[in-house]
Design a protein around this motif. Structure first.
Motif, short mmCIF file in Angstrom:
data_model
loop_
_atom_site.label_atom_id
_atom_site.label_comp_id
_atom_site.label_asym_id
_atom_site.label_seq_id
_atom_site.Cartn_x
_atom_site.Cartn_y
_atom_site.Cartn_z
N LYS A 107 0.64 -1.17 -0.01
CA LYS A 107 0.04 0.03 -0.01
C LYS A 107 0.78 1.43 0.01
O LYS A 107 0.41 2.21 -0.67
N ALA B 287 1.46 0.21 -4.62
CA ALA B 287 0.22 0.71 -5.01
C ALA B 287 0.00 2.06 -5.65
O ALA B 287 -0.79 2.33 -6.70
N PRO B 288 0.64 3.07 -5.02
CA PRO B 288 0.67 4.38 -5.84
C PRO B 288 1.31 4.36 -7.26
O PRO B 288 0.59 5.29 -8.21
N ILE B 289 2.02 3.40 -7.44
CA ILE B 289 2.69 3.32 -8.80
C ILE B 289 1.78 2.50 -9.92
O ILE B 289 2.20 2.52 -10.90
N ASN B 290 1.11 1.60 -9.32
CA ASN B 290 0.08 0.80 -10.11
C ASN B 290 -1.27 1.08 -9.96
O ASN B 290 -2.06 0.45 -9.44
N THR B 291 -1.39 2.08 -10.86
CA THR B 291 -2.69 2.79 -10.76
C THR B 291 -3.74 2.21 -11.93
O THR B 291 -4.75 2.60 -12.01
N LYS B 292 -3.28 1.15 -12.72
CA LYS B 292 -3.74 0.82 -13.80
C LYS B 292 -5.31 0.06 -13.09
O LYS B 292 -5.04 -0.86 -12.34
N LYS B 293 -6.40 0.39 -13.68
CA LYS B 293 -7.56 -0.38 -13.13
C LYS B 293 -7.81 -1.75 -13.96
O LYS B 293 -7.30 -1.99 -15.33
#
Length: 67
Positions: free
Chosen positions: A56, A60-66
């Motif tokens: 987290k 998580a901040p660099i993996n923003t792909k939905k």
């Protein structure tokens, strides 16, 4: 506060810090060793909580792909 030790008598806090450091440095073999040390010492919940927090905070901040 009393120190808590793992199965091979490492200080638990030192193991957690070593695990985080190895993951951030991408040293997979050492990270697996430290994760196993926590897991097989009976700290399963703490291990998964630590990994979740790490994800987290750093990944998580660099993996923003939905999905």
């Amino acid at each position: 506060m009393k120190p808590i030790f793992t199965r091979y008598l490492y200080c638990k806090k030192d193991v957690e810090l070593s695990l985080l450091g190895c993951i951030l440095k991408k040293d997979i073999e050492k990270a697996i060793f430290w994760a196993y040390e926590l897991y097989f010492s009976g700290f399963e919940k703490e291990l998964f909580k630590l990994l979740s927090l790490l994800y987290k905070k750093y990944y998580a901040p660099i993996n923003t792909k939905k999905l």
